[in-house]
Design a protein around this motif. Structure first.
Motif, short mmCIF file in Angstrom:
data_model
loop_
_atom_site.label_atom_id
_atom_site.label_comp_id
_atom_site.label_asym_id
_atom_site.label_seq_id
_atom_site.Cartn_x
_atom_site.Cartn_y
_atom_site.Cartn_z
N ALA A 1 -9.21 2.10 9.62
CA ALA A 1 -9.43 3.50 9.97
C ALA A 1 -10.51 3.64 11.04
CB ALA A 1 -9.82 4.29 8.73
N ALA A 2 -11.52 2.77 11.02
CA ALA A 2 -12.56 2.82 12.04
C ALA A 2 -11.98 2.54 13.42
CB ALA A 2 -13.67 1.82 11.72
N ALA A 3 -11.09 1.55 13.49
CA ALA A 3 -10.43 1.24 14.77
C ALA A 3 -9.53 2.38 15.20
CB ALA A 3 -9.64 -0.05 14.64
N VAL A 4 -8.80 2.96 14.26
CA VAL A 4 -7.88 4.06 14.57
C VAL A 4 -8.65 5.30 15.02
CG1 VAL A 4 -6.16 5.64 13.61
CG2 VAL A 4 -6.04 3.19 13.11
N GLN A 5 -9.78 5.57 14.42
CA GLN A 5 -10.60 6.70 14.87
C GLN A 5 -10.97 6.55 16.34
OE1 GLN A 5 -14.20 7.41 12.61
NE2 GLN A 5 -15.09 8.71 14.18
N LEU A 6 -11.46 5.40 16.71
CA LEU A 6 -11.88 5.16 18.08
C LEU A 6 -10.71 5.32 19.06
CD1 LEU A 6 -13.90 4.19 20.24
CD2 LEU A 6 -13.34 1.84 19.57
N VAL B 1 -0.11 11.20 11.39
CA VAL B 1 -0.17 10.24 12.50
C VAL B 1 -1.25 9.19 12.23
CG1 VAL B 1 -0.61 9.96 14.97
CG2 VAL B 1 0.67 11.94 14.15
N PHE B 2 -2.39 9.62 11.76
CA PHE B 2 -3.51 8.72 11.47
C PHE B 2 -3.10 7.69 10.41
CE2 PHE B 2 -7.56 7.30 9.86
CZ PHE B 2 -8.43 7.36 10.94
N GLU B 3 -2.47 8.15 9.35
CA GLU B 3 -2.03 7.24 8.28
C GLU B 3 -1.07 6.19 8.81
OE1 GLU B 3 -0.23 10.00 5.65
OE2 GLU B 3 -2.13 10.92 5.04
N LEU C 1 0.84 -1.19 0.00
CA LEU C 1 0.00 0.00 0.00
C LEU C 1 0.88 1.24 0.00
CD1 LEU C 1 -3.05 0.83 0.24
CD2 LEU C 1 -2.63 1.02 2.70
N HIS C 2 0.84 1.96 -1.08
CA HIS C 2 1.61 3.20 -1.16
C HIS C 2 0.90 4.31 -0.40
CE1 HIS C 2 4.28 1.39 -4.06
NE2 HIS C 2 3.26 1.07 -4.83
N LYS C 3 1.67 5.24 0.11
CA LYS C 3 1.10 6.33 0.89
C LYS C 3 0.06 7.11 0.09
CE LYS C 3 2.27 10.38 3.67
NZ LYS C 3 1.24 11.23 3.05
N ALA C 4 0.32 7.31 -1.19
CA ALA C 4 -0.64 8.06 -2.01
C ALA C 4 -1.97 7.32 -2.12
CB ALA C 4 -0.06 8.29 -3.40
N GLU C 5 -1.92 5.99 -2.20
CA GLU C 5 -3.15 5.19 -2.25
C GLU C 5 -3.93 5.32 -0.95
OE1 GLU C 5 -2.66 1.19 -4.66
OE2 GLU C 5 -0.95 1.46 -3.31
N LEU C 6 -3.20 5.18 0.14
CA LEU C 6 -3.83 5.27 1.46
C LEU C 6 -4.49 6.62 1.65
CD1 LEU C 6 -4.14 4.01 4.35
CD2 LEU C 6 -2.03 5.20 4.93
N THR C 7 -3.77 7.68 1.33
CA THR C 7 -4.30 9.03 1.49
C THR C 7 -5.54 9.24 0.63
OG1 THR C 7 -2.10 9.90 1.97
CG2 THR C 7 -3.77 11.48 1.27
#
Length: 245
Positions: A75-80, A44-46, A18-24
């Motif tokens: 991302a749902a887990a990271v949000q929490l 930080v979130f990424e 997973l490239h950073k650009a894809e993730l973003t």
């Protein structure tokens, strides 16, 4: 790899390229919580999403998986857990996805589910998950709901209450929740009927409301709102910088 028995694709997070650009791009397009963050917090979130992906396996129906699936679920887990030092929910090795709502594995009752947590697996129905993240103001988010169950299990059962600070703050949340739960018939605002099935469902729905209807939760249940802020170290009213100092 593909599980031939149930036609599921097991997506090992360690092997996802997973490239950073894809993730973003995925997060900006599909995840409002991330889109609102200040640039430094986006970074930080990424990083947390990438770390979360790397320690999970994603069980997905069909013969292939799309990178959007593990990214958004993580991302749902990271949000929490964005305000917590520990965020990987290590007890839960697998995240299972169903295309749509599914039947519970219960021989005694016919139940249709949009998600559940059992053993070391977090399960969600993808159609409900996408609906939940598409509207971050309606108070319904199955991703946050199931991650809330997982967070509770991680600390209370798997860690056996060893994280004393977190457990103390969680106890404050649950005590306030029980008081509201008990007074349901006198003062039933915001929560759905399903939240009053038991205190665990009330806890999970409180998490949904905390992030998606924070103004209303603060207005109607200020003590619970403040307790959740302390527990999660976040203020959802500040969308660009939700982390508490």
């Amino acid at each position: 790899m593909t599980n031939e028995h149930n036609k599921d694709y097991v997506y090992d997070g360690r092997r996802i390229k997973l490239h950073k650009a894809e993730l973003t791009a995925i997060l900006l397009k599909r995840f409002p919580y991330y889109a609102h963050l200040l640039p430094q917090l986006k970074h930080v979130f990424e990083n947390r999403v990438q770390r979360f992906i790397a320690v999970k396996s994603f069980i997905i129906p069909g013969s292939q998986a799309y990178k959007e699936v593990p990214v958004l679920l993580s991302a749902a887990a990271v949000q929490l857990t964005f305000g917590l030092q520990e965020f990987e929910l290590p007890w839960f090795r697998y995240i299972r996805v169903h295309a749509e709502e599914y039947f519970a594995d219960d021989p005694h009752a016919l139940r249709v589910l949009a998600g559940h947590v059992e053993e070391n697996v977090i399960t969600v129905a993808w159609n409900h998950f996408l609906k939940g993240i598409a509207d971050d103001r309606d108070g319904a988010n199955v991703g946050l709901h199931e991650m809330a169950h997982a967070l509770y299990y991680q600390h209370v059962i798997a860690h056996n209450g060893k994280r004393k600070g977190f457990i103390k703050e969680l106890s404050d949340v649950m005590e306030e929740s029980e008081e509201i739960y008990t007074l349901r018939h006198n003062y039933n605002v915001l929560y759905s009927d399903y939240a009053y099935k038991n205190l665990q469902e009330f806890w999970a729905e409180s998490i949904e409301l905390f992030f998606e209807k924070p103004e209303a939760l603060q207005e109607h249940y200020p003590e619970l709102f403040d307790n959740l802020k302390e527990l999660l170290n976040q203020d959802p009213l500040n969308k660009t910088n939700p982390l508490l100092p």
